[in-house]
Design a protein around this motif. Structure first.
Motif, PDB file in Angstrom:
ATOM      1  N   VAL A  91       0.645  -0.964  -0.050  1.00 55.41           N
ATOM      2  CA  VAL A  91      -0.052  -0.031  -0.006  1.00 55.41           C
ATOM      3  C   VAL A  91       0.594   1.060   0.083  1.00 55.41           C
ATOM      4  O   VAL A  91       0.708   2.032  -0.638  1.00 55.41           O
ATOM      5  CB  VAL A  91      -0.752   0.461   0.645  1.00 55.41           C
ATOM      6  CG1 VAL A  91      -1.734   1.317   1.646  1.00 55.41           C
ATOM      7  CG2 VAL A  91      -1.644  -1.088   0.788  1.00 55.41           C
ATOM      8  N   ILE A  92       1.773   1.626   0.730  1.00 52.51           N
ATOM      9  CA  ILE A  92       3.245   2.015   1.296  1.00 52.51           C
ATOM     10  C   ILE A  92       3.608   2.770  -0.072  1.00 52.51           C
ATOM     11  O   ILE A  92       3.170   3.822  -0.871  1.00 52.51           O
ATOM     12  CB  ILE A  92       3.970   2.299   2.294  1.00 52.51           C
ATOM     13  CG1 ILE A  92       2.669   2.144   3.663  1.00 52.51           C
ATOM     14  CG2 ILE A  92       5.041   3.303   2.141  1.00 52.51           C
ATOM     15  CD1 ILE A  92       3.888   2.091   4.225  1.00 52.51           C
ATOM     16  N   SER A  93       3.967   1.490  -0.755  1.00 52.87           N
ATOM     17  CA  SER A  93       4.648   1.875  -2.694  1.00 52.87           C
ATOM     18  C   SER A  93       3.500   2.270  -3.654  1.00 52.87           C
ATOM     19  O   SER A  93       4.199   3.029  -4.370  1.00 52.87           O
ATOM     20  CB  SER A  93       4.903   0.488  -2.652  1.00 52.87           C
ATOM     21  OG  SER A  93       5.266   0.021  -4.248  1.00 52.87           O
ATOM     22  N   LYS A  94       2.522   1.791  -3.326  1.00 53.93           N
ATOM     23  CA  LYS A  94       1.591   2.185  -4.299  1.00 53.93           C
ATOM     24  C   LYS A  94       1.468   3.600  -4.463  1.00 53.93           C
ATOM     25  O   LYS A  94       1.229   4.426  -5.066  1.00 53.93           O
ATOM     26  CB  LYS A  94       0.215   1.709  -4.304  1.00 53.93           C
ATOM     27  CG  LYS A  94      -0.991   1.580  -5.994  1.00 53.93           C
ATOM     28  CD  LYS A  94      -2.008   1.356  -5.230  1.00 53.93           C
ATOM     29  CE  LYS A  94      -3.039   0.946  -6.167  1.00 53.93           C
ATOM     30  NZ  LYS A  94      -4.482   0.060  -6.302  1.00 53.93           N
ATOM     31  N   ASN A  95       1.669   4.486  -3.238  1.00 58.35           N
ATOM     32  CA  ASN A  95       1.519   5.655  -3.198  1.00 58.35           C
ATOM     33  C   ASN A  95       2.325   6.707  -3.307  1.00 58.35           C
ATOM     34  O   ASN A  95       2.490   8.088  -3.822  1.00 58.35           O
ATOM     35  CB  ASN A  95       0.391   6.069  -1.421  1.00 58.35           C
ATOM     36  CG  ASN A  95      -1.045   5.198  -0.979  1.00 58.35           C
ATOM     37  OD1 ASN A  95      -1.992   6.728  -1.283  1.00 58.35           O
ATOM     38  ND2 ASN A  95      -0.874   4.380  -0.463  1.00 58.35           N
ATOM     39  N   TYR A  96       3.718   5.687  -3.223  1.00 60.57           N
ATOM     40  CA  TYR A  96       4.557   6.879  -3.865  1.00 60.57           C
ATOM     41  C   TYR A  96       4.883   6.538  -5.299  1.00 60.57           C
ATOM     42  O   TYR A  96       5.349   7.466  -5.499  1.00 60.57           O
ATOM     43  CB  TYR A  96       6.065   5.854  -3.555  1.00 60.57           C
ATOM     44  CG  TYR A  96       6.562   6.620  -1.564  1.00 60.57           C
ATOM     45  CD1 TYR A  96       5.805   7.645  -1.405  1.00 60.57           C
ATOM     46  CD2 TYR A  96       6.783   5.327  -0.633  1.00 60.57           C
ATOM     47  CE1 TYR A  96       5.924   7.654   0.291  1.00 60.57           C
ATOM     48  CE2 TYR A  96       7.284   5.923   0.511  1.00 60.57           C
ATOM     49  CZ  TYR A  96       6.713   6.858   1.395  1.00 60.57           C
ATOM     50  OH  TYR A  96       6.855   7.303   2.196  1.00 60.57           O
ATOM     51  N   SER A 307      -1.058   9.464   5.458  1.00 59.50           N
ATOM     52  CA  SER A 307       0.271  10.140   5.261  1.00 59.50           C
ATOM     53  C   SER A 307       1.090  10.743   4.043  1.00 59.50           C
ATOM     54  O   SER A 307       1.528  11.262   3.932  1.00 59.50           O
ATOM     55  CB  SER A 307       1.140   9.201   6.414  1.00 59.50           C
ATOM     56  OG  SER A 307       2.402   9.878   6.143  1.00 59.50           O
ATOM     57  N   ALA A 308       0.871   9.332   3.243  1.00 58.34           N
ATOM     58  CA  ALA A 308       1.434   9.181   2.176  1.00 58.34           C
ATOM     59  C   ALA A 308       0.882  10.456   1.376  1.00 58.34           C
ATOM     60  O   ALA A 308       1.086  10.668   0.121  1.00 58.34           O
ATOM     61  CB  ALA A 308       1.347   7.394   1.605  1.00 58.34           C
ATOM     62  N   GLN A 309      -0.714  10.040   0.938  1.00 56.78           N
ATOM     63  CA  GLN A 309      -1.254  11.192   0.183  1.00 56.78           C
ATOM     64  C   GLN A 309      -0.402  12.797   0.330  1.00 56.78           C
ATOM     65  O   GLN A 309      -0.701  13.676  -0.811  1.00 56.78           O
ATOM     66  CB  GLN A 309      -2.785  10.908   0.582  1.00 56.78           C
ATOM     67  CG  GLN A 309      -3.968  12.561  -0.261  1.00 56.78           C
ATOM     68  CD  GLN A 309      -3.797  11.787  -1.894  1.00 56.78           C
ATOM     69  OE1 GLN A 309      -3.300  10.376  -2.398  1.00 56.78           O
ATOM     70  NE2 GLN A 309      -2.951  12.887  -3.221  1.00 56.78           N
ATOM     71  N   SER A 310      -0.532  13.446   1.991  1.00 56.00           N
ATOM     72  CA  SER A 310       0.148  13.464   2.327  1.00 56.00           C
ATOM     73  C   SER A 310       0.992  14.473   1.875  1.00 56.00           C
ATOM     74  O   SER A 310       1.466  15.857   1.542  1.00 56.00           O
ATOM     75  CB  SER A 310      -0.080  14.631   3.565  1.00 56.00           C
ATOM     76  OG  SER A 310       0.473  15.542   5.038  1.00 56.00           O
ATOM     77  N   ASN A 311       1.859  13.783   2.139  1.00 52.14           N
ATOM     78  CA  ASN A 311       3.244  14.172   1.432  1.00 52.14           C
ATOM     79  C   ASN A 311       3.541  14.283   0.047  1.00 52.14           C
ATOM     80  O   ASN A 311       4.153  15.063  -0.634  1.00 52.14           O
ATOM     81  CB  ASN A 311       4.111  12.963   1.571  1.00 52.14           C
ATOM     82  CG  ASN A 311       4.460  12.493   2.747  1.00 52.14           C
ATOM     83  OD1 ASN A 311       4.704  13.259   4.060  1.00 52.14           O
ATOM     84  ND2 ASN A 311       4.872  11.305   3.550  1.00 52.14           N
ATOM     85  N   GLN A 312       2.573  13.724  -0.556  1.00 52.39           N
ATOM     86  CA  GLN A 312       2.424  13.905  -2.134  1.00 52.39           C
ATOM     87  C   GLN A 312       1.824  15.170  -2.676  1.00 52.39           C
ATOM     88  O   GLN A 312       2.132  16.224  -3.056  1.00 52.39           O
ATOM     89  CB  GLN A 312       1.892  12.446  -2.529  1.00 52.39           C
ATOM     90  CG  GLN A 312       1.488  12.690  -4.312  1.00 52.39           C
ATOM     91  CD  GLN A 312       0.943  11.523  -5.280  1.00 52.39           C
ATOM     92  OE1 GLN A 312       0.043  10.975  -3.863  1.00 52.39           O
ATOM     93  NE2 GLN A 312       0.726  11.476  -5.710  1.00 52.39           N
ATOM     94  N   ASP A 313       0.606  15.198  -1.814  1.00 46.09           N
ATOM     95  CA  ASP A 313       0.488  16.819  -1.714  1.00 46.09           C
ATOM     96  C   ASP A 313       1.460  18.179  -1.895  1.00 46.09           C
ATOM     97  O   ASP A 313       1.596  19.115  -2.325  1.00 46.09           O
ATOM     98  CB  ASP A 313      -1.116  17.131  -1.202  1.00 46.09           C
ATOM     99  CG  ASP A 313      -2.014  16.393  -1.857  1.00 46.09           C
ATOM    100  OD1 ASP A 313      -1.860  15.523  -2.557  1.00 46.09           O
ATOM    101  OD2 ASP A 313      -3.284  15.677  -0.329  1.00 46.09           O
ATOM    102  N   GLU A 314       2.294  17.414  -0.524  1.00 47.32           N
ATOM    103  CA  GLU A 314       3.440  18.726   0.475  1.00 47.32           C
ATOM    104  C   GLU A 314       4.311  19.156  -1.389  1.00 47.32           C
ATOM    105  O   GLU A 314       4.341  20.506  -1.663  1.00 47.32           O
ATOM    106  CB  GLU A 314       4.087  18.491   1.271  1.00 47.32           C
ATOM    107  CG  GLU A 314       4.597  19.423   1.418  1.00 47.32           C
ATOM    108  CD  GLU A 314       4.709  20.571   2.538  1.00 47.32           C
ATOM    109  OE1 GLU A 314       5.041  21.568   2.738  1.00 47.32           O
ATOM    110  OE2 GLU A 314       2.748  20.373   2.685  1.00 47.32           O
TER     111      GLU A 314
END
Length: 455
Positions: A91-96, A307-314
């Motif tokens: 799941v973490i990999s897919k969000n990155y 958390s992953a979406q927040s990093n991506q939005d930043e």
């Protein structure tokens, strides 16, 4: 190579052409991460899964965006029966990495197969129940649960090790050794498995040594094709003593049957009944724990997704700010003040580097006054021609930046444009601003009459 700071493709440059960030150390970190990934891959190929996990975790410690290492770590967890940990890594990999990521295929393969999901949930539930039985001292029930777990998922390494430990507690060393060998086929260099196997071999060696000592009291000789084994001290009995021994044996047999076997059979029935009752209770608890476990997994995965979406939005916000600054610079140097002002309005200066903020401030100081002056002229001209929609658009941009521009003229004509276009509610705050800040002017009197008329 993608710049870690601004997201621009820097190619093989040592410094980012966009934000001038130093990429040399970042390249070294990326090379170290790849080296640990290759080491983990080699260990996984020879089924040294524990060593591979350690190497891959080190790889992700240096570069958390190394999706190849994260996907391989998930596969190893899945092979070891740790399905929840595997799903978390994928799941973490897919969000990155949204596109061209093998983790998407792994997740789809599991999520689309309802029987697989149910099997995973039942395995986790039964393993947790086995742990609870161990804590309560019910080792026999724990063994039953662990056998069910291994029937459902033979690769669950923790279940293999716990079952072997229970066999060792019950001195069933042969079964413990067989179980540990099965665990060794899953992970060849697992420290826990090797430590248990060493202990089992030591216990078996002690047990075999004891048997040899007992065998010393026996003698054997060959009679034709048969080997006769008998005690060293043997005394032939007479017929009378033989009959007495037979009678004593019958009496003892009846007594044993009456006082030991019958109560034992009754106790066996009672134990079996109790075991069936416990299994029925366990089935009920299983359903409740399954629901609770699924809810917890959903919550954990949602938190990781957020958390992953927040990093991506930043990162995306930072990229947009640099793009806006670049557009503002290009349009400003080309003489298009309005386009430069609009581009600057979309820039979040807090996301820029120190050098980029200097460029931003330089352009802003030169653009702002001309930008507002040009907007005011076009807005007033549109108002005079009756084009209230254009007037509202231009004058609203000025008041958002400086409501007092030109002694409140922009706010006054914005209010007039709203009123004449039929939007009296939007006009009212700007009329009130003129009344409050320029009370002794003709515009304030006009504004007051319109506000009073609305009331």
């Amino acid at each position: 190579m993608i710049c870690y700071q601004c997201g621009m493709d820097a190619g093989k440059e040592e410094f980012c052409p966009g934000c001038h960030a130093d990429l040399r150390i970042f390249r070294k970190i990326e090379h170290i991460s790849n080296a640990y990934y290759n080491d983990g891959l080699q260990k996984a190929n020879v089924r040294n899964l524990s060593g591979a996990v350690i190497s891959l975790k080190q790889s992700l410690k240096f570069n958390k965006y190394n999706t190849d290492a994260r996907n391989l770590l998930g596969l190893i967890y899945y092979e070891m029966g740790e399905v929840v940990e595997a799903l978390s890594e994928w799941v973490i990999s897919k969000n990155y990495q949204q596109q061209d990521n093998r983790a998407s295929g792994y997740l789809d393969a599991i999520q689309k197969n309802r029987s697989t999901l149910e099997n995973i949930n039942q395995t986790i539930k039964k393993y947790n129940q086995a742990l609870a039985y161990c804590h309560n001292g019910s080792r026999d029930l724990a063994v039953i649960q662990l056998r069910k777990v291994l029937n459902m998922n033979p690769n669950m390494l923790r279940a293999q090790q716990l079952l072997a430990l229970l066999y060792m507690e019950d001195e069933k060393y042969d079964q413990a050794k067989k179980t540990l060998r099965a665990a060794g086929k899953i992970d060849t260099d697992n420290t826990t498995t090797l430590r248990y196997l060493k202990e089992v071999n030591a216990r078996l060696k002690e047990k075999n040594t004891g048997k040899k000592k007992k065998d010393d009291d026996l003698i054997s000789y060959q009679s034709g094709n048969e080997t006769i084994i008998m005690p060293k001290r043997f005394k032939e009995s007479s017929i009378g003593s033989t009959l007495i021994y037979i009678l004593i044996g019958l009496v003892v047999g009846v007594a044993v049957t009456a006082f030991l076997i019958v109560p034992g059979v009754k106790a066996g029935f009672q134990a079996e009944s109790k075991k069936q009752q416990l299994e029925a209770t366990d089935t009920i608890n299983t359903n409740n724990q399954t629901i609770e476990s699924l809810n917890k997994q959903i919550s954990d995965m949602q938190a990781q997704l957020d958390s992953a979406q927040s990093n991506q939005d930043e990162v995306q916000t930072q990229i947009n700010s640099y793009e806006g600054l670049l557009n503002a610079y290009v349009t400003f140097t080309g003489g298009d003040v309005l386009a430069a002002g609009d581009a600057l309005a979309a820039v979040d200066s807090s996301k820029l580097s120190e050098s980029a903020q200097g460029v931003y401030n330089t352009i802003k100081d030169q653009v702002d006054q001309k930008y507002k002056e040009t907007l005011y002229n076009t807005g007033y001209s549109a108002y005079s021609k009756g084009d209230y929609e254009t007037a509202i658009n231009d004058l609203k941009k000025i008041t958002d930046m400086d409501e007092a521009y030109s002694d409140g003229s922009a706010a006054y004509y914005l209010a007039q444009s709203y009123r004449k276009s039929g939007d009296t509610e939007s006009a009212k705050p700007y009329y009130q601003y003129i009344i409050d800040n320029y009370p002794d002017t003709e515009r304030a009197s006009t504004a007051r009459s319109y506000v009073d008329a609305q009331q």
